[in-house]
Design a protein around this motif. Structure first.
Motif, PDB file in Angstrom:
ATOM      1  N   ARG A  21      -3.520   2.621 -14.944  1.00 49.95           N
ATOM      2  CA  ARG A  21      -4.907   2.805 -14.476  1.00 49.95           C
ATOM      3  C   ARG A  21      -5.169   4.274 -14.118  1.00 49.95           C
ATOM      4  O   ARG A  21      -6.159   4.866 -14.545  1.00 49.95           O
ATOM      5  N   ILE A  22      -4.241   4.850 -13.362  1.00 52.44           N
ATOM      6  CA  ILE A  22      -4.483   6.234 -12.909  1.00 52.44           C
ATOM      7  C   ILE A  22      -4.402   7.205 -14.093  1.00 52.44           C
ATOM      8  O   ILE A  22      -5.207   8.138 -14.204  1.00 52.44           O
ATOM      9  N   ALA A  23      -3.470   6.951 -14.987  1.00 50.84           N
ATOM     10  CA  ALA A  23      -3.349   7.832 -16.151  1.00 50.84           C
ATOM     11  C   ALA A  23      -4.645   7.785 -16.954  1.00 50.84           C
ATOM     12  O   ALA A  23      -5.122   8.817 -17.450  1.00 50.84           O
ATOM     13  N   GLN A  24      -5.201   6.575 -17.042  1.00 46.92           N
ATOM     14  CA  GLN A  24      -6.464   6.455 -17.780  1.00 46.92           C
ATOM     15  C   GLN A  24      -7.566   7.236 -17.084  1.00 46.92           C
ATOM     16  O   GLN A  24      -8.311   7.979 -17.722  1.00 46.92           O
ATOM     17  N   GLU A  25      -7.598   7.080 -15.753  1.00 47.31           N
ATOM     18  CA  GLU A  25      -8.572   7.828 -14.954  1.00 47.31           C
ATOM     19  C   GLU A  25      -8.446   9.327 -15.207  1.00 47.31           C
ATOM     20  O   GLU A  25      -9.417  10.051 -15.321  1.00 47.31           O
ATOM     21  N   GLU A  26      -7.209   9.760 -15.266  1.00 48.61           N
ATOM     22  CA  GLU A  26      -6.929  11.201 -15.442  1.00 48.61           C
ATOM     23  C   GLU A  26      -7.112  11.619 -16.897  1.00 48.61           C
ATOM     24  O   GLU A  26      -7.099  12.804 -17.222  1.00 48.61           O
ATOM     25  N   GLY A  27      -7.177  10.618 -17.770  1.00 49.80           N
ATOM     26  CA  GLY A  27      -7.366  10.918 -19.187  1.00 49.80           C
ATOM     27  C   GLY A  27      -6.126  11.495 -19.838  1.00 49.80           C
ATOM     28  O   GLY A  27      -6.200  12.299 -20.764  1.00 49.80           O
ATOM     29  N   GLU A  57       0.820  -1.217   0.000  1.00 46.65           N
ATOM     30  CA  GLU A  57       0.000   0.000   0.000  1.00 46.65           C
ATOM     31  C   GLU A  57       0.853   1.265   0.000  1.00 46.65           C
ATOM     32  O   GLU A  57       0.458   2.306  -0.537  1.00 46.65           O
ATOM     33  N   ILE A  58       2.007   1.183   0.632  1.00 41.70           N
ATOM     34  CA  ILE A  58       2.838   2.406   0.703  1.00 41.70           C
ATOM     35  C   ILE A  58       3.330   2.767  -0.701  1.00 41.70           C
ATOM     36  O   ILE A  58       3.218   3.916  -1.150  1.00 41.70           O
ATOM     37  N   TYR A  59       3.882   1.784  -1.405  1.00 44.16           N
ATOM     38  CA  TYR A  59       4.353   2.062  -2.768  1.00 44.16           C
ATOM     39  C   TYR A  59       3.189   2.491  -3.661  1.00 44.16           C
ATOM     40  O   TYR A  59       3.330   3.385  -4.490  1.00 44.16           O
ATOM     41  N   ASP A  60       2.056   1.847  -3.452  1.00 39.40           N
ATOM     42  CA  ASP A  60       0.887   2.208  -4.282  1.00 39.40           C
ATOM     43  C   ASP A  60       0.561   3.691  -4.098  1.00 39.40           C
ATOM     44  O   ASP A  60       0.314   4.418  -5.064  1.00 39.40           O
ATOM     45  N   MET A  61       0.590   4.109  -2.814  1.00 39.54           N
ATOM     46  CA  MET A  61       0.271   5.515  -2.535  1.00 39.54           C
ATOM     47  C   MET A  61       1.303   6.422  -3.222  1.00 39.54           C
ATOM     48  O   MET A  61       0.950   7.443  -3.822  1.00 39.54           O
ATOM     49  N   GLN A  62       2.564   6.033  -3.132  1.00 43.19           N
ATOM     50  CA  GLN A  62       3.609   6.886  -3.716  1.00 43.19           C
ATOM     51  C   GLN A  62       3.477   6.953  -5.241  1.00 43.19           C
ATOM     52  O   GLN A  62       3.600   8.028  -5.832  1.00 43.19           O
ATOM     53  N   VAL A  63       3.193   5.806  -5.833  1.00 39.19           N
ATOM     54  CA  VAL A  63       3.065   5.789  -7.300  1.00 39.19           C
ATOM     55  C   VAL A  63       1.873   6.656  -7.705  1.00 39.19           C
ATOM     56  O   VAL A  63       1.950   7.466  -8.641  1.00 39.19           O
ATOM     57  N   GLU A  64       0.783   6.505  -6.962  1.00 37.48           N
ATOM     58  CA  GLU A  64      -0.397   7.318  -7.291  1.00 37.48           C
ATOM     59  C   GLU A  64      -0.056   8.809  -7.183  1.00 37.48           C
ATOM     60  O   GLU A  64      -0.424   9.614  -8.050  1.00 37.48           O
ATOM     61  N   ALA A  65       0.684   9.172  -6.117  1.00 38.23           N
ATOM     62  CA  ALA A  65       1.048  10.582  -5.929  1.00 38.23           C
ATOM     63  C   ALA A  65       1.900  11.076  -7.107  1.00 38.23           C
ATOM     64  O   ALA A  65       1.710  12.203  -7.594  1.00 38.23           O
ATOM     65  N   ILE A  66       2.808  10.246  -7.569  1.00 38.46           N
ATOM     66  CA  ILE A  66       3.673  10.645  -8.697  1.00 38.46           C
ATOM     67  C   ILE A  66       2.822  10.865  -9.957  1.00 38.46           C
ATOM     68  O   ILE A  66       2.950  11.871 -10.660  1.00 38.46           O
ATOM     69  N   VAL A  67       1.931   9.896 -10.213  1.00 38.27           N
ATOM     70  CA  VAL A  67       1.150   9.982 -11.453  1.00 38.27           C
ATOM     71  C   VAL A  67       0.194  11.173 -11.408  1.00 38.27           C
ATOM     72  O   VAL A  67       0.086  11.944 -12.366  1.00 38.27           O
ATOM     73  N   ARG A  68      -0.467  11.365 -10.267  1.00 41.26           N
ATOM     74  CA  ARG A  68      -1.423  12.478 -10.200  1.00 41.26           C
ATOM     75  C   ARG A  68      -0.686  13.825 -10.297  1.00 41.26           C
ATOM     76  O   ARG A  68      -1.148  14.755 -10.939  1.00 41.26           O
ATOM     77  N   ALA A  69       0.488  13.893  -9.660  1.00 40.35           N
ATOM     78  CA  ALA A  69       1.275  15.137  -9.754  1.00 40.35           C
ATOM     79  C   ALA A  69       1.637  15.410 -11.209  1.00 40.35           C
ATOM     80  O   ALA A  69       1.499  16.539 -11.708  1.00 40.35           O
ATOM     81  N   THR A  70       2.058  14.372 -11.897  1.00 38.46           N
ATOM     82  CA  THR A  70       2.467  14.543 -13.296  1.00 38.46           C
ATOM     83  C   THR A  70       1.284  15.008 -14.139  1.00 38.46           C
ATOM     84  O   THR A  70       1.396  15.943 -14.949  1.00 38.46           O
ATOM     85  N   CYS A  71       0.147  14.340 -13.951  1.00 34.14           N
ATOM     86  CA  CYS A  71      -1.023  14.687 -14.758  1.00 34.14           C
ATOM     87  C   CYS A  71      -1.424  16.151 -14.536  1.00 34.14           C
ATOM     88  O   CYS A  71      -1.719  16.890 -15.475  1.00 34.14           O
ATOM     89  N   ARG A  72      -1.361  16.541 -13.292  1.00 32.10           N
ATOM     90  CA  ARG A  72      -1.747  17.917 -12.971  1.00 32.10           C
ATOM     91  C   ARG A  72      -0.809  18.915 -13.686  1.00 32.10           C
ATOM     92  O   ARG A  72      -1.263  19.903 -14.266  1.00 32.10           O
ATOM     93  N   LEU A  73       0.481  18.618 -13.626  1.00 32.39           N
ATOM     94  CA  LEU A  73       1.441  19.533 -14.251  1.00 32.39           C
ATOM     95  C   LEU A  73       1.270  19.543 -15.763  1.00 32.39           C
ATOM     96  O   LEU A  73       1.348  20.591 -16.412  1.00 32.39           O
ATOM     97  N   VAL A  74       1.061  18.358 -16.307  1.00 34.45           N
ATOM     98  CA  VAL A  74       0.889  18.274 -17.763  1.00 34.45           C
ATOM     99  C   VAL A  74      -0.298  19.140 -18.179  1.00 34.45           C
ATOM    100  O   VAL A  74      -0.227  19.903 -19.147  1.00 34.45           O
TER     101      VAL A  74
END
Ligand code: PEP
Ligand code: MG
Length: 918
Positions: free
Chosen positions: A761-767, A710-727
């Protein structure tokens, strides 16, 4: 040149003459003639006035050393023939009572070792000659002849006969005190005679005498110079500077010219440019009516050459102009800053030595850049001439300006000396080299404080953060050695008195005792009482856009731009915060090679949530903690990715074992239990269950990632969401996800799959379409051994050479300090393998993993993010094995850029000629 008496045919030529209009040797024969001999030969060829002489080769030295002092066949004949040539040139004879020929014998190795080797001046004088000369011309020059004889007795006694120097010095001092109780001024004849008698008494005490045959003096002096190659201090210097033991030294025999022969006579040393700042003006020091040794020994405070009251320019304008002309010729010829020795004998200038001048970091950069502008050298040569260590000096800290101002106002400024080595340092003072080394060993910074230093002090100088002397000039032993070592140094602080026996430094009425704090500014020459805070250098501030772009900062930047054109290795930085990331970028980092996420967890506001996560009793509690951590992690990543927009950022998933986040003490545990509203037993039980005997080899890195996903999952999610937001914002964000401590193929296989699925999965969610590389660290030896298999699941490797070194040696990173210092001191290990990569062992694993990794995945990207990424020696190795990048702490980025360029130029990380004054 007139050919010497025909020598029998011998296989090897051991002696090379110079002066009198030509030379048998040249600068090209430096290996054979040593630096001094080669420099003199080359100056003779250039038509520069050099007193004639000859050099016995380093081969002769090696022969003598290997044959218990026996001279090789033919050497004696060659020496005799050369002496005859000198006699003819000078119209003087060895041993003559009317016109005695006097010579000096000086050592000169291929690599200069300032102050390490020995010299004897005024050889050829005997009691009989001195008396004859004193009796001539109504005794007009008796002071001079007695002065020379006293010097000969001193040097011969010390260097050739091995009499204790301290006793010789004390004997002369005593004789002078008895005379008139006053120091200073030229000693009169009767005083000289007393000094000579006192020296002879020391000789008698040890049952020694000065040979009264000039040829015997010469032979003994040459033997002593050859033997000085093997003395303890020379050996120590070679050990510290990595100079091979089997080079041998040349011995140069040169006719004397006299700077101590009354009016119109002087001796001095000069640099063709300022060795502290690099300013292109002749810079040096001299003494009227003195011999050269007086200037460099640090026993007199000499006068400046170029400007001001009492300068050479003022006192002897013709000699000064000529010296300036010669300096220009030498610079043009050698295309480098030179360090010269000269003597003015009755108004006539003679050059006694030229060699590449040692210089401080700021001077090295300025000289290199300006010599490119002057067309003397090209940019590549400039890069070869600047040491990574020079940049370290330029980025050396300075004192906090406000604090220094306050200290000045409050009267803490004790003295002002000469700024001999740049940088600021505070430390506890020691008056003795061994004591300094011991205090440094015990911990904390130490300043070595002495009247003057001598080669015996080298160990203490090495151990200290700065050096202060009360005597001597910019070319004194302390100054030269400190600049070479890159240590802040102030010399000639004459307002201070060292009472070594009592362990006190007196500054007027104030007394500072051993172990008390003192601060030195080697850039301004100030000595301040107490401890001052240091802060980054101006150059550093300018590079970070926080200060004025000084000349030094501009030169620094230009040099690094040239470095960037040459290097093949890319340079990234290890940074965990946006602030560090910005610094790294300003200093030229081309990305972040390691962002350690555990540092984010230790933040005071977050640690409760991390603890909640660890102490969670059920899934709900755990999810609650993770939900708190997710947005803050995301914000962290946004900050760093934004700071590095356009450049890659390697984010490493959590590495340390979980118990590091929990308190160890009973009281702290109780407080935590209360804060978290959980039973104290529960916290105790958790702490106990997480305890490990060898945490460094324990439940950390990817092992944790597999058991607590769960810890790595949280970190990966944080990385992907941060990236999507910046993009979405239009920021170019390039994260790379890195998995630590992999040693088994299945570890990386599983974690890669899980991470890749989550990213998708998260990238897809974020579109948003994302391509985030997923790689691994190679820091467990097993991973290096099976790197081809690991590479199937990794887009990149980054060598974690800290752990790799730990696990290859079996040395615990946390405990090694206890014995490593001893290991290095005793020579069990040549250096600390955690600071400089062990290429022999750990390096083999790196090399193998690179090869296997690229077999497993052609084009695999390779980097290194252990401490070694900022070490010039290690960088040379990383360039050789074909890594794509190194990653180091932000402040080492400029050093790594230069080191990478030097590696590409094949210059290596060893000391440059300029640093060691070759
Ligand atoms: C390493 O082991 O080299 C590394 C960079 O990781 P850390 O120092 O965080 O263990
Ligand atoms: Mg590691």
């Amino acid at each position: 040149m007139s050919s010497p008496e025909k020598a029998p045919i011998v296989a090897t030529k051991y002696v090379y003459g110079f002066g009198g209009g030509d030379a048998e040797g040249s600068a090209e024969l430096k290996n054979l003639l040593g630096g001094k001999g080669a420099g003199l030969a080359e100056m003779s060829r250039l038509g520069i006035p050099v007193p004639p002489g000859f050099t016995l080769t380093t081969e002769a030295c090696i022969h003598v050393q290997r044959n218990d002092g026996a001279w090789p066949p033919g050497l004696e004949v060659e020496v005799r023939a050369q002496l005859a040539r000198l006699e003819e040139l000078r119209g003087e004879r060895f041993g003559d009572l009317e016109r005695p020929l006097l010579v000096s014998v000086r050592s000169g190795a291929v690599v200069s070792m300032p102050g390490m080797m020995d010299t004897v001046l005024d050889l050829g004088l005997t009691r009989e000659i001195v008396e004859a000369r004193c009796g001539a011309d109504g005794g007009r020059e008796s002071g001079f002849w007695l002065d020379c004889y006293r010097r000969l007795l001193m040097m011969f006694g010390d260097v050739v006969l091995g009499l204790p120097e301290s006793e010789l010095v004390a004997a002369v001092a005593e004789a002078r005190r008895e005379q008139d109780g006053a120091g200073g001024g030229r000693p009169g004849s009767s005083e000289q005679r007393r000094a000579i008698a006192a020296l002879e008494a020391v000789y008698r005490r040890y049952d020694k005498e000065l040979p009264q045959d000039p040829s015997a003096q010469l032979r003994a002096a040459i033997d002593a110079v050859f033997a000085s190659w093997s003395n303890r201090r020379a050996h120590e210097y070679r050990r510290l500077h990595g100079i091979p033991e089997d080079l041998g030294t040349g011995a140069t025999v040169q006719t004397m010219v006299f700077g101590n022969r009354g009016a119109g006579c002087a001796s001095g040393v000069a640099f063709t440019r300022n060795p502290a700042t690099g300013e292109p003006v002749l810079y040096g020091e001299y003494l009227l009516d003195a011999q050269g040794e007086d200037v460099v020994a640090g026993t007199h405070t000499p006068r400046p050459i170029g400007a001001g009251a009492g300068s050479l320019a003022e006192e002897m304008p013709r000699a000064y102009d000529e010296l300036r002309e010669i300096a220009k010729v030498l610079e043009q010829h050698f295309r480098n800053m030179q360090d010269v020795e000269f003597t003015v004998d009755h108004g006539r200038l003679y050059m006694l030595q030229t060699r590449t001048g040692k210089r401080s970091g700021p001077a090295a950069v300025r000289i290199a850049v300006e010599m490119v502008d002057e067309g003397l050298i090209d940019e590549r040569e400039a890069l070869r001439r600047v040491e990574p260590q020079h940049l370290v000096q330029m980025m050396a800290p300075v004192f906090d300006a406000a604090e220094r101002e306050r200290a000045r106002k409050e009267g803490q400024l004790l003295a002002r000396g000469l700024p001999a080595g740049p940088g600021a340092a505070s430390g506890r003072i020691a008056f003795d080299a061994q004591r300094a080394a011991d205090m440094a060993h015990e911990g904390g910074p130490v300043l070595l404080v002495r009247d003057e230093t001598s080669p015996e002090d080298i160990v203490g100088m090495y151990a200290s953060v700065g050096i202060l002397t009360t005597r001597g000039g910019m070319t004194s032993h302390a100054a030269v050695v400190a600049r070479g070592l890159g240590k802040p140094c102030v010399v000639g602080a004459g307002d201070l008195q060292v009472d070594e026996a009592a362990g006190v430094l007196h500054a007027g009425a104030r007394a500072i005792r051993e172990g008390e704090w003192l601060s030195l500014d080697g850039t301004s020459g100030e000595v301040l009482e107490g401890r001052l805070t240091t802060q980054p250098s101006q150059v550093l501030a300018a590079l970070r856009g926080k200060g004025e772009k000084t000349r030094a900062a501009l030169a620094f930047e230009r040099l690094l731009q040239w470095a960037d054109r040459e290097r093949r290795l890319r340079v990234r930085a290890n940074a965990d915060t946006p602030e560090d990331a910005r610094t790294a970028r300003a200093l030229g980092a081309e990305g972040i090679g390691l962002c350690r996420t555990e540092h984010m967890f230790f933040d005071a506001e977050r640690i409760p949530w991390v603890r909640q996560l660890i102490l969670a009793r059920d899934e709900k509690e755990r999810q609650k903690a993770l939900a708190k951590l997710l947005p803050v992690q995301q914000a962290d990543f946004e900050g760093i990715l934004r700071a590095l927009h356009g450049l890659p950022v390697t984010i490493r998933l959590l590495d340390p074992p979980l118990h590091e986040f929990l308190p160890r003490e009973g009281e702290a545990i109780a407080r935590l239990a209360a804060d978290m509203d959980v039973p104290i037993e529960h916290v105790h039980a958790k702490v106990e269950s997480l305890a490990e005997s060898n945490p460094m080899l324990g439940h950390r890195g990817c092992r944790l990632g597999l058991t607590t996903p769960e810890i790595y999952d949280m970190q990966v999610e944080a990385i992907v969401r941060a990236t999507c937001r910046l993009v979405r914002e239009g920021v170019e964000a390039h994260p790379e996800i890195m998995i630590p401590l992999v040693g088994v193929e299945e570890e990386i296989a599983r974690l890669r799959r899980r991470t890749a699925d989550l990213v998708a999965r998260i990238a897809q969610e974020e579109g948003i379409e994302l391509d985030i590389p997923i790689g691994t660290m190679i820091e467990v030896p097993r991973a290096a051994l099976i790197a081809d298999k690991i590479a199937r699941h990794a887009d990149f490797f980054s060598f974690g050479t800290n752990d790799l070194t730990q696990m290859t040696y079996g040395f615990s990173r946390d405990d090694v300090a206890r014995f490593l210092v001893r290991y290095v001191e005793d020579g069990v290990l040549p250096y600390d393998p955690f600071a400089r990569l062990d290429t022999e062992g750990v390096g083999q694993l790196v090399e193998m993993a690179c090869r296997l990794g690229r077999q497993g995945r052609p084009g695999l990207k390779l980097g290194i993010c252990g401490e070694h990424g900022g070490d010039p020696h290690s960088i040379e190795f990383f360039a050789e094995v074909g890594l794509d990048y190194v990653s180091c702490s932000p402040y080492r980025v400029p050093i790594a850029r230069l080191a990478a360029a030097r590696a590409a130029l094949g210059t290596g990380a060893g000391m440059s000629d300029e640093a060691i004054g070759r």
